[in-house]
Design a protein around this motif. Structure first.
Motif, mmCIF file in Angstrom:
data_model
loop_
_atom_site.group_PDB
_atom_site.id
_atom_site.type_symbol
_atom_site.label_atom_id
_atom_site.label_comp_id
_atom_site.label_asym_id
_atom_site.label_seq_id
_atom_site.Cartn_x
_atom_site.Cartn_y
_atom_site.Cartn_z
ATOM 1 N N ALA A 1 -8.350 -6.175 3.716
ATOM 2 C CA ALA A 1 -8.760 -5.942 2.492
ATOM 3 C C ALA A 1 -8.468 -6.863 1.318
ATOM 4 O O ALA A 1 -7.379 -7.510 1.435
ATOM 5 N N VAL B 1 -8.653 -6.791 -3.238
ATOM 6 C CA VAL B 1 -8.703 -6.037 -4.231
ATOM 7 C C VAL B 1 -9.604 -7.457 -5.466
ATOM 8 O O VAL B 1 -9.001 -8.407 -4.891
ATOM 9 N N ARG C 1 -13.060 -6.263 4.026
ATOM 10 C CA ARG C 1 -13.123 -4.678 3.212
ATOM 11 C C ARG C 1 -13.230 -5.412 1.306
ATOM 12 O O ARG C 1 -11.451 -5.494 1.589
ATOM 13 N N ILE D 1 -12.180 -3.955 -2.527
ATOM 14 C CA ILE D 1 -11.968 -2.265 -3.436
ATOM 15 C C ILE D 1 -12.392 -3.501 -5.087
ATOM 16 O O ILE D 1 -11.041 -4.161 -5.039
ATOM 17 N N ARG E 1 -8.953 3.676 -6.917
ATOM 18 C CA ARG E 1 -9.263 3.038 -5.930
ATOM 19 C C ARG E 1 -9.325 2.221 -4.870
ATOM 20 O O ARG E 1 -9.684 2.730 -3.751
ATOM 21 N N LEU E 2 -7.658 2.182 -4.721
ATOM 22 C CA LEU E 2 -6.873 1.028 -3.347
ATOM 23 C C LEU E 2 -6.685 2.737 -2.787
ATOM 24 O O LEU E 2 -6.279 2.343 -1.855
ATOM 25 N N ASP F 1 -7.713 5.657 -2.696
ATOM 26 C CA ASP F 1 -8.651 6.058 -1.698
ATOM 27 C C ASP F 1 -9.385 5.043 -0.847
ATOM 28 O O ASP F 1 -10.143 5.877 -0.125
ATOM 29 N N ALA F 2 -8.821 4.397 -0.510
ATOM 30 C CA ALA F 2 -8.781 3.141 0.152
ATOM 31 C C ALA F 2 -8.064 3.149 1.477
ATOM 32 O O ALA F 2 -8.106 2.103 2.069
#
Length: 429
Positions: free
Chosen positions: A299, A301, A352, A354, A394-395, A397-398
């Protein structure tokens, strides 16, 4: 630390450069559990910044130094609480100058420029500095010196002294030292000494070079890459996975630097794939890690404005590659979209992503405030500036754990937690 203590540390080192009680120095990813890191606590070099020179010295404002130090102490404290050993550049530099006469000579030579000062003044200053205690010399090499601070009286025959104002620098300060990511980075068990692009930062690498060459902690550590001609900076280098390296090319890293690094990593069997990623040559996107950092093994960002436009040239080492010094066979392709090219090189189905912020304005604001510039302490655990509220939410939430730190003053030089840190040891993922 005294010379006896440093010598004792030297005697405890193994042939590979890590002490018997030390974690093995090696970094193969962005997200493996962080064991040892190099930081620089802001010091008097930041007090040299004025409205007249802050642009030239690459700061967008004049930081409140005491608050910047408090913020940095909080950052270091978070790392220590999570089990990371924190080494401070100023301590390592002073210890190096204490135990090594060669380091002292080289550090002074890099700082005292006879072409600018004239040979008479340069020789006199260098002679004085050779007798200065190690920690005081380290302070001069980091914070610089003005003509008013010269330790000897005016010389009526020195045109240089007559024509400079007292507040002008005899030795330039290095306020960007706190961004330890840029002047060196590790790939596997080797350290790469970089070539910084802008004049305000040229001398930083001379200090990190001294530390890695002469400090007992790094005895026996080998170099991964070293260049004094093709610019490359550590903020542009992401270790996506073991053997896969992404290199941003833009304001600070040149195409020649990226290619030279790729061939060096191939020669030393430290990587099999290098993705060269063009980025905009702007202040807001000075390094690849200002638009994208890894927060987990699969993942990232990322600033959403570049999510679809970011591309990569893929340089791959052939299986039968056997050459040295850049003479072996490699394949190159691209440009291709960055995200699928990276996932393919990493051997995973998909990365992924973000996004920084939620709407365009918030994303732009939080990208400017280093919302993408996170430091992973373990897979799925990152340090981030508290001010980037939407990105941090947001991080989380992921599924990413976010350790928030203040950064109002630290960020005045445009750098986040990743910029502020040079990992020396990470666990394998």
């Amino acid at each position: 630390m005294g010379a006896d203590a440093v010598s004792a540390r030297r005697e405890g080192l193994d042939p590979h450069g890590a002490g018997q009680d030390d974690v093995r120095l090696a970094v193969t990813s962005e997200v493996g559990s962080l064991r040892t890191v190099l930081l620089h606590r802001p010091g008097n070099e930041l007090r040299r910044l004025t409205p007249r020179n802050n642009d030239q010295l690459l700061f967008d404002g004049i930081p409140w130094v005491e608050r910047a130090q408090q913020e940095h102490d909080t950052f270091a404290g978070v790392l220590r609480e999570r089990g990371t050993e924190v080494l401070l550049l100023s301590d390592l530099l002073a210890e190096t100058l204490e135990v090594s006469g060669a380091a002292r000579i080289q550090g002074i030579s890099a700082a005292v420029d006879a072409r600018r000062l004239g040979h008479a003044l340069a020789d006199e200053l260098a002679a004085f500095l050779r007798g200065v205690p190690a920690r005081e010399l380290a302070e001069v090499l980091m914070a610089g010196m003005t003509f008013d601070e010269l330790p000897f009286g005016p010389d009526a025959t020195s045109l240089v002294r007559r024509m400079h104002h007292g507040a002008d620098f005899v030795i330039d300060p290095l306020p960007n030292l706190l961004f330890t990511r840029d002047s060196s980075f590790w790939v596997g068990p080797r350290v790469a000494i970089t070539s910084l692009a802008l004049p305000a930062r040229h001398r930083e690498t001379s200090l990190t070079d001294l530390i890695y060459a002469f400090h007992p902690r790094f005895l026996g550590v080998r170099r991964a890459y070293e260049s004094h001609t093709a610019p490359i900076e550590g903020g542009d280098v992401l270790l996506l996975s073991e053997g896969v390296v992404a290199v941003g090319v833009g304001e600070r890293t040149s195409p020649a630097g990226a290619e030279a690094l790729a061939r060096s990593l191939f020669d030393d069997n430290l990587a099999h794939t290098v993705l060269v990623v063009p980025i905009a040559q702007t202040r807001a996107t000075m390094h690849l890690d200002t638009v994208c950092t890894m927060v987990d093994a699969d993942a990232v960002v990322m600033y959403p404005a570049v999510r679809d436009s970011l591309c990569a040239f893929t340089i791959h080492k052939d299986d039968d590659y056997g050459g040295r010094n850049g003479g072996g066979r490699v394949t190159m392709r691209g440009p291709d979209p960055f995200l699928p090219a990276a996932a393919d090189a990493m051997g995973i189905g998909k990365l992924r992503v973000i996004d920084t912020g939620l709407d365009g304005v918030t994303a732009e604001r939080e990208q400017w405030d280093d919302g993408n510039n996170t430091l992973a302490l373990a897979p799925g655990v990152v340090v981030a500036y508290e001010r980037n509220e939407m990105t941090n939410a947001r991080l989380e939430d992921a599924g990413i754990e976010v350790l928030r730190i203040p950064g109002s003053e630290l960020g005045s030089g445009r750098g986040g937690p990743r910029c502020l840190s040079c990992p020396l040891s990470r666990d394998h993922v």
